[in-house]
Design a protein around this motif. Sequence first.
Motif, PDB file in Angstrom:
ATOM      1  N   GLU A  75      38.988  37.623  37.179  1.00 59.56           N
ATOM      2  CA  GLU A  75      38.744  38.500  38.323  1.00 59.56           C
ATOM      3  C   GLU A  75      39.458  38.002  39.571  1.00 59.56           C
ATOM      4  N   TYR A  76      39.507  36.666  39.749  1.00 57.23           N
ATOM      5  CA  TYR A  76      40.123  36.105  40.945  1.00 57.23           C
ATOM      6  C   TYR A  76      41.488  35.523  40.612  1.00 57.23           C
ATOM      7  N   GLY A  77      42.410  35.699  41.540  1.00 60.27           N
ATOM      8  CA  GLY A  77      43.777  35.214  41.375  1.00 60.27           C
ATOM      9  C   GLY A  77      44.726  36.151  42.088  1.00 60.27           C
ATOM     10  N   ARG A  78      45.620  35.605  42.898  1.00 54.61           N
ATOM     11  CA  ARG A  78      46.502  36.449  43.700  1.00 54.61           C
ATOM     12  C   ARG A  78      47.853  36.697  43.046  1.00 54.61           C
ATOM     13  N   ASN A  79      48.210  35.882  42.047  1.00 55.45           N
ATOM     14  CA  ASN A  79      49.529  35.977  41.431  1.00 55.45           C
ATOM     15  C   ASN A  79      49.382  35.905  39.914  1.00 55.45           C
ATOM     16  N   PHE A  85      45.046  32.622  32.324  1.00 52.88           N
ATOM     17  CA  PHE A  85      45.417  33.389  31.134  1.00 52.88           C
ATOM     18  C   PHE A  85      45.648  34.840  31.527  1.00 52.88           C
ATOM     19  N   PHE A  86      46.376  35.534  30.674  1.00 49.40           N
ATOM     20  CA  PHE A  86      46.672  36.951  30.888  1.00 49.40           C
ATOM     21  C   PHE A  86      46.777  37.584  29.511  1.00 49.40           C
ATOM     22  N   ILE A  87      45.996  38.628  29.245  1.00 46.80           N
ATOM     23  CA  ILE A  87      45.945  39.240  27.912  1.00 46.80           C
ATOM     24  C   ILE A  87      46.337  40.709  27.993  1.00 46.80           C
ATOM     25  N   PHE A 201      55.109  40.314  33.248  1.00 45.52           N
ATOM     26  CA  PHE A 201      54.356  41.408  33.869  1.00 45.52           C
ATOM     27  C   PHE A 201      54.460  41.301  35.378  1.00 45.52           C
ATOM     28  N   VAL A 202      54.527  42.450  36.043  1.00 43.64           N
ATOM     29  CA  VAL A 202      54.451  42.513  37.505  1.00 43.64           C
ATOM     30  C   VAL A 202      53.500  43.646  37.869  1.00 43.64           C
ATOM     31  N   GLY A 203      52.801  43.491  38.966  1.00 40.39           N
ATOM     32  CA  GLY A 203      51.893  44.544  39.406  1.00 40.39           C
ATOM     33  C   GLY A 203      50.860  44.029  40.379  1.00 40.39           C
ATOM     34  N   LYS A 204      50.204  44.954  41.049  1.00 35.55           N
ATOM     35  CA  LYS A 204      49.128  44.625  41.979  1.00 35.55           C
ATOM     36  C   LYS A 204      48.353  45.895  42.288  1.00 35.55           C
ATOM     37  N   GLY A 205      47.398  45.798  43.203  1.00 30.14           N
ATOM     38  CA  GLY A 205      46.579  46.937  43.557  1.00 30.14           C
ATOM     39  C   GLY A 205      47.128  47.685  44.757  1.00 30.14           C
ATOM     40  N   LEU A 206      46.645  48.910  44.938  1.00 33.02           N
ATOM     41  CA  LEU A 206      47.047  49.721  46.087  1.00 33.02           C
ATOM     42  C   LEU A 206      46.544  49.098  47.377  1.00 33.02           C
ATOM     43  N   CYS A 207      45.291  48.721  47.385  1.00 39.50           N
ATOM     44  CA  CYS A 207      44.691  48.043  48.542  1.00 39.50           C
ATOM     45  C   CYS A 207      43.952  46.822  48.000  1.00 39.50           C
ATOM     46  N   ASN A 208      44.651  45.688  48.012  1.00 39.04           N
ATOM     47  CA  ASN A 208      44.110  44.497  47.377  1.00 39.04           C
ATOM     48  C   ASN A 208      42.934  43.907  48.137  1.00 39.04           C
ATOM     49  N   GLU A 209      41.947  43.472  47.360  1.00 37.23           N
ATOM     50  CA  GLU A 209      40.876  42.683  47.940  1.00 37.23           C
ATOM     51  C   GLU A 209      41.348  41.229  48.036  1.00 37.23           C
ATOM     52  N   ARG A 214      43.705  42.986  41.309  1.00 37.03           N
ATOM     53  CA  ARG A 214      43.251  44.376  41.228  1.00 37.03           C
ATOM     54  C   ARG A 214      42.817  44.860  42.613  1.00 37.03           C
ATOM     55  N   GLY A 215      42.998  46.145  42.853  1.00 36.91           N
ATOM     56  CA  GLY A 215      42.629  46.728  44.133  1.00 36.91           C
ATOM     57  C   GLY A 215      41.864  48.023  43.961  1.00 36.91           C
TER      58      GLY A 215
END
Length: 314
Positions: A75-79, A85-87, A201-209, A214-215
């Motif tokens: 749940e937590y992690g900025r990059n 891990f990433f699944i 993989f690359v990606g992020k949220g529209l409005c990140n917390e 995830r955003g």
Amino acid sequence: NAFSEVDAFIHNRIVVGTSFFKIYKKIWEEWVDKRIPVKNKKGDTYKFEIKTEKVKFEKGVIENIADIDDILMPEYGRNIQELPFFIHILHLDGERVLDYIKRKVFIPSDVEKYKEKLKNHAFKEKERTLGEEKLKALGVTLGNMTELDVRRIPIDLYEWYGEYTKNGKTEKFRFTVDVLNDEFLAGKPLRKINRSGKIPFVGKGLCNEPGQIRGVSLMQIVAPVINAFNCVFNQKSDFQYVTNCPFGFYTPAEGYTQQELELEPMILYPTDTPDKINIPNIQRSMAWAESDLRILFEVLERLTGAASYFGSRG
């Protein structure tokens, strides 16, 4: 066709709140007819021979992850590259899995035992869709499951990315695992998959917390304002309906009974005692609704960063 992938990527970013691209090299094989020139003694080409060969192709792919639920991560992690891990859940079918085994992309510990597991998987899938009684009526048993049945079933594999220590060296690996059938299929250091050695993989949220990849989506951002719009609009439309179709009071003894009357404009209806019929006048100005809507539009524009939701005159 990158357009469809980019379009789906933007859709997920706005509607779901988070979107991811998977960047990788796709390798596949196809049978190709090659035209081989045949020359005469003078060195001139006078005909072509057709030779069919199996040729390996490869190309770079940017794939949008259609279902965000196929991505499992902390749940937590900025990059993404810094996550423990990433699944990524791969939705394949038996045809693809068997082909990968044949091409040595997947190397189970025991190929024949894994194929038996897949036959068991195919039988359970049929049992789930058709039911136990119908399978018995059709004479379908685990013993008569074939490779053809395996090729038709969906198989979900887990593609795990993270650090792993091998021969005293700790580095990032990619492991492919069939969790349902309890089978390890492949493992390779990321430096052998791409030159950068990074998770593809690359990606992020529209409005990140803060501190999260995830955003929240645009729908979540504007939901309170949209609810306020609906509240004002409903009050205005409901009041206009009551104003256009007013209610009234009457004394039954004066001649009218409870019934439906078809009313027409500019028509007078006779009654002996008009003073006993009362239709209250509850008309009032709805200018307050217009001012409320204008304020809500300003709030919506500030939330979404839009200059204006009205068309420009220029």
